[in-house]
Design a protein around this motif. Structure first.
Motif, PDB file in Angstrom:
ATOM      1  N   LEU A  20       0.836  -1.204   0.000  1.00 40.97           N
ATOM      2  CA  LEU A  20       0.000   0.000   0.000  1.00 40.97           C
ATOM      3  C   LEU A  20       0.873   1.257   0.000  1.00 40.97           C
ATOM      4  O   LEU A  20       0.540   2.253  -0.647  1.00 40.97           O
ATOM      5  N   ASP A  21       1.998   1.190   0.708  1.00 38.82           N
ATOM      6  CA  ASP A  21       2.876   2.364   0.788  1.00 38.82           C
ATOM      7  C   ASP A  21       3.424   2.754  -0.582  1.00 38.82           C
ATOM      8  O   ASP A  21       3.698   3.931  -0.830  1.00 38.82           O
ATOM      9  N   ILE A  22       3.595   1.766  -1.470  1.00 40.43           N
ATOM     10  CA  ILE A  22       4.067   2.069  -2.823  1.00 40.43           C
ATOM     11  C   ILE A  22       3.141   3.090  -3.480  1.00 40.43           C
ATOM     12  O   ILE A  22       3.579   3.959  -4.219  1.00 40.43           O
ATOM     13  N   TYR A  23       1.836   2.996  -3.186  1.00 41.46           N
ATOM     14  CA  TYR A  23       0.883   3.975  -3.736  1.00 41.46           C
ATOM     15  C   TYR A  23       0.625   5.163  -2.819  1.00 41.46           C
ATOM     16  O   TYR A  23       0.469   6.282  -3.277  1.00 41.46           O
ATOM     17  N   ARG A  24       0.582   4.913  -1.524  1.00 43.09           N
ATOM     18  CA  ARG A  24       0.104   5.977  -0.629  1.00 43.09           C
ATOM     19  C   ARG A  24       1.208   6.908  -0.138  1.00 43.09           C
ATOM     20  O   ARG A  24       0.947   8.073   0.163  1.00 43.09           O
ATOM     21  N   ARG A  25       2.407   6.384   0.040  1.00 42.58           N
ATOM     22  CA  ARG A  25       3.508   7.221   0.513  1.00 42.58           C
ATOM     23  C   ARG A  25       4.833   6.739  -0.072  1.00 42.58           C
ATOM     24  O   ARG A  25       5.753   6.377   0.656  1.00 42.58           O
ATOM     25  N   PRO A  26       4.909   6.770  -1.418  1.00 38.66           N
ATOM     26  CA  PRO A  26       6.109   6.224  -2.076  1.00 38.66           C
ATOM     27  C   PRO A  26       7.396   6.934  -1.656  1.00 38.66           C
ATOM     28  O   PRO A  26       8.426   6.284  -1.471  1.00 38.66           O
ATOM     29  N   GLN A  27       7.329   8.266  -1.505  1.00 36.47           N
ATOM     30  CA  GLN A  27       8.565   8.988  -1.193  1.00 36.47           C
ATOM     31  C   GLN A  27       9.077   8.647   0.196  1.00 36.47           C
ATOM     32  O   GLN A  27      10.284   8.501   0.412  1.00 36.47           O
ATOM     33  N   LYS A  28       8.174   8.469   1.141  1.00 40.64           N
ATOM     34  CA  LYS A  28       8.612   8.111   2.495  1.00 40.64           C
ATOM     35  C   LYS A  28       9.243   6.723   2.494  1.00 40.64           C
ATOM     36  O   LYS A  28      10.254   6.477   3.162  1.00 40.64           O
ATOM     37  N   LEU A  29       8.632   5.800   1.733  1.00 38.92           N
ATOM     38  CA  LEU A  29       9.195   4.455   1.625  1.00 38.92           C
ATOM     39  C   LEU A  29      10.606   4.517   1.039  1.00 38.92           C
ATOM     40  O   LEU A  29      11.540   3.896   1.559  1.00 38.92           O
ATOM     41  N   LEU A  30      10.764   5.295  -0.032  1.00 44.01           N
ATOM     42  CA  LEU A  30      12.090   5.412  -0.658  1.00 44.01           C
ATOM     43  C   LEU A  30      13.093   6.030   0.318  1.00 44.01           C
ATOM     44  O   LEU A  30      14.234   5.562   0.432  1.00 44.01           O
ATOM     45  N   ASN A  31      12.662   7.079   1.034  1.00 39.93           N
ATOM     46  CA  ASN A  31      13.577   7.718   1.991  1.00 39.93           C
ATOM     47  C   ASN A  31      13.977   6.749   3.100  1.00 39.93           C
ATOM     48  O   ASN A  31      15.137   6.714   3.524  1.00 39.93           O
ATOM     49  N   ALA A  32      13.015   5.973   3.585  1.00 40.23           N
ATOM     50  CA  ALA A  32      13.314   5.039   4.678  1.00 40.23           C
ATOM     51  C   ALA A  32      14.315   3.980   4.205  1.00 40.23           C
ATOM     52  O   ALA A  32      15.258   3.628   4.931  1.00 40.23           O
ATOM     53  N   MET A  33      14.137   3.476   2.979  1.00 40.99           N
ATOM     54  CA  MET A  33      15.074   2.464   2.466  1.00 40.99           C
ATOM     55  C   MET A  33      16.473   3.054   2.312  1.00 40.99           C
ATOM     56  O   MET A  33      17.473   2.401   2.602  1.00 40.99           O
ATOM     57  N   GLU A  34      16.521   4.317   1.875  1.00 38.93           N
ATOM     58  CA  GLU A  34      17.810   5.011   1.728  1.00 38.93           C
ATOM     59  C   GLU A  34      18.536   5.093   3.084  1.00 38.93           C
ATOM     60  O   GLU A  34      19.741   4.893   3.167  1.00 38.93           O
ATOM     61  N   VAL A  35      17.763   5.389   4.125  1.00 38.58           N
ATOM     62  CA  VAL A  35      18.347   5.503   5.465  1.00 38.58           C
ATOM     63  C   VAL A  35      18.821   4.131   5.979  1.00 38.58           C
ATOM     64  O   VAL A  35      19.835   4.034   6.666  1.00 38.58           O
ATOM     65  N   LEU A  36      18.081   3.081   5.635  1.00 39.02           N
ATOM     66  CA  LEU A  36      18.429   1.751   6.141  1.00 39.02           C
ATOM     67  C   LEU A  36      19.628   1.141   5.406  1.00 39.02           C
ATOM     68  O   LEU A  36      20.307   0.256   5.940  1.00 39.02           O
TER      69      LEU A  36
END
Lengths: 210, 446
Positions: free
Chosen positions: B263-279
């Motif tokens: 769901l995050d891929i559609y609802r909050r893609p940028q936050k998901l991408l930022n979180a993966m970048e941080v991890l």
């Protein structure tokens, strides 16, 4: 407006779809007409999944959007709508296994294709399948499992159906993890599927849907 | 490790360390026989040559990377393997001696049952705690991280884990919620106020439980870790240095869950991408640290939510692969050999993942056709697999032999191949597992 709604749902524009539903209700569109549009959208989503255009994100989003629309429409629908169903499919993850992603996709796709699906959940003992076959009277039973241990549970479930005299009343399909022809033979299932699309086409074939 | 070394020098230092093993006191490890020493070194060089793809090994290496099979083979339940650490180690030793693979992966899979109890671990069900005595432990999928918590994770992953995530997945870590904000520990003025939580009963109870859990982990690791040393003296090396994960799976498996991340891929893609970048740097560091601690170069990366059927090609390219690739390259840079396990099917991903530095990674292949894998990914990477669990469980030794022979024919010609099971199995016929090992030895010569 109904075509706009179909497209908004089918293209995952969640907020727009929900707003359209509210607008349509405000302008006097009948709840049943809105529900029809939503079903058309589900058809499109199912087809896109079968074509390999849509995947899990879209199926999950579709489920979410449909849930919200049903929530909005529920108080406005006098009685639950009569839907013509193609047939009944019983599904569940077999005993000892609690994996459910694959099973949920198959359930979603069967539902989107017009089947009435009863999902027994995960870690379902053979006896529970037997009871559900008696009560729900499905034409098709889908057994899901991810672990190698599931082979034995699938076999035990099919045997239990046999012993209850119900085996010839249903077709059994298995899926999940590493199921293949070896596992099908071992468990005594009628067919196996590696993906949800195969599951749907098996159900259609067995229930005699063109 | 000397930071001046190049990535290749760091990696070679790990391999050389494996070839001259030391006992826990730092003295040369005494082998149980000259023959065991010879076998041990031959096996490491065989696997090293297969991975590095520069010269051919003497034959295709073979390994068994099981889940609970060694303990079922010993007639034990999973529950016994999780609660009787000595028996767990003894069963695994017998498994290795009986099946004689080139490479062993340690008896770590069952883990210490009592330790999970002490912590009241909620993320998994295990025998006696949600599944039957003979079942493998299984993950309880859920939304352990809420969608509105992305910002907290992105701003301070460690702080988020301590204060929010860990108390959710371990029943006894509730006291962590009261811990101070550590970057606030700066000056003498007011300092004692910051430390007040450590005086409070819930926090002290959490720490008591941690002491107990730590003691239990030590009790477990003595026989289990000791077995790696003993097996080495008998000629059976391990190369498994630890594990890490694709950032997408970190979030999609045990934080947001499958449904959440999709769901995050559609609802909050940028936050998901930022979180993966941080991890990403954290996942690289996790692998390098444990390779250095264990002296073993292979870092296992189980791949989950990017398999065929989960994501579209575009979604795989945009969400899954970029940070996984960064993790793989970062591990290589740190002197490790990444070992991604392409669980499920990976046919549609092969063209995307194939462009990696040659001879630096080892890929475990599950349902993907080995000829396809060799043609693409296998041009630059050693591939390992893919004898199916169904065949090991329900086939015949002759069928297994024929399967292994075919893998060697289609994927083994110029090296870069290790024969193994494709997925982590619990049940199998012992004669089939034996046939897999024997067939690799019989047909795998170069």
């Amino acid at each position: 407006m109904s075509e706009k709604l179909v497209n908004a749902i089918a293209e995952m524009r969640e907020e727009e779809a929900i707003q359209l539903v509210r607008d349509m209700l405000d302008t006097g569109v009948k709840p049943m007409a809105i529900l029809d549009a939503a079903r058309q959208a589900m058809d499109i989503i199912g087809q896109q999944y079968e074509k390999g255009v849509y995947f899990l994100p879209e199926l999950m989003m579709a489920g979410e959007i449909m849930g919200q629309i049903a929530e909005i429409l529920k108080p406005k629908l006098a009685e639950s709508p009569e839907v013509k169903r193609l047939g009944r499919v019983l599904i569940g993850t077999v005993q000892g296994d609690i994996h459910d992603i694959g099973k949920n996709i198959v359930t979603f796709m069967l539902d989107a294709n017009g089947f009435e699906v009863l999902d027994l959940g995960v870690d379902v003992p053979p006896q529970k399948f037997v009871e559900a076959v008696r009560d729900f009277q499905p034409q098709v039973v889908g057994l899901s499992g991810f672990l190698t241990l599931a082979y034995d549970s699938m076999k035990a479930t099919i045997q239990a159906l046999e012993e209850a005299g119900l085996r010839d009343k249903v077709k059994v399909m298995i899926g999940g993890g590493s199921v293949d022809e070896h596992v099908r033979t071992y468990t005594g299932a009628d067919a196996y599927g590696r993906d949800a699309v195969t599951g749907v086409s098996l159900a259609k074939k067995w229930i005699g849907v063109q | 490790m000397n930071p001046q070394l190049s990535p290749d020098e760091k990696r070679e230092a790990l391999w050389q360390g494996k070839l001259s093993p030391k006992d826990p006191q730092g003295n040369p490890l005494p082998f149980q026989s000259p023959e065991a020493e010879k076998k041990y070194k031959e096996r490491i060089l065989r696997v090293k040559a297969a991975i590095e793809m520069e010269k051919l090994p003497d034959r295709v290496p073979v390994t068994i990377f099981p889940s609970m099979f060694p303990w079922k083979y010993a007639g034990m339940t999973v529950q016994e393997a999780m609660y009787d650490y000595e028996k767990c180690a003894a069963a695994f030793k017998k498994f290795i001696l009986d099946f004689d693979p080139d490479l062993q992966w340690g008896a770590y899979a069952p883990g210490p049952g009592r330790f999970f109890e002490i912590l009241d671990y909620k993320l998994y069900s295990w025998p006696g705690h949600g599944v039957a005595p003979d079942c493998c432990y299984q993950c309880n999928e859920g939304e352990y991280m809420k969608p509105e918590e992305y910002d907290a994770l992105i701003q301070d992953p460690t702080g988020y884990f301590i204060h929010v995530y860990l108390p959710r997945v371990f029943g006894v870590l509730g006291g962590f919620q009261m811990l101070p904000f550590f970057p606030g520990i700066l000056e003498m003025y007011g300092l004692a106020l910051t430390f007040i939580p450590f005086g409070l009963p819930p926090v002290q109870a959490t720490f008591q439980a941690l002491f107990e859990a730590g003691a239990e982990a030590l009790k477990w690791v003595v026989p289990i870790g000791g077995l790696d040393v003993e097996l080495a003296t008998l000629g059976y090396p391990t190369l498994l240095g630890g594990f890490t994960k694709a950032p997408f799976d970190v979030i999609g498996d045990t934080l947001r869950g499958t449904r959440g991340i999709m769901l995050d891929i559609y609802r909050r893609p940028q936050k998901l991408l930022n979180a993966m970048e941080v991890l990403t740097p954290l996942m690289i560091q996790m692998g390098i640290n444990s390779a250095q601690a264990t002296g073993n170069p292979l870092i296992f990366i189980p791949l989950h939510k990017g398999a065929d059927g989960f994501l579209s090609d575009e979604q795989f390219k945009n969400f899954y692969w970029p940070t996984l690739k960064e993790v793989i390259l970062g591990l290589i840079e740190g002197g490790c050999v990444p070992l991604p396990a392409a669980e499920g099917g990976y046919s549609s991903r092969l063209e995307v993942v194939k462009d990696l530095p040659r001879g630096k990674t080892l890929w475990m292949i599950d349902l993907t056709d080995m000829a396809d894998a060799k043609r693409t990914l296998g041009q630059n990477a050693c591939i390992m697999g893919n004898v199916p669990s169904s065949l090991l469980n329900l086939g015949t030794p002759d069928e297994v032999r024929a399967y292994v022979k075919r893998i060697i024919e289609v994927a083994g010609k110029d090296g870069g191949l290790i024969i193994s099971n494709g997925s982590f199995f619990d049940e199998a016929k012992p004669e089939n597992v034996k046939a897999m090992v024997e067939a690799a030895k019989e047909y795998g010569g170069y």
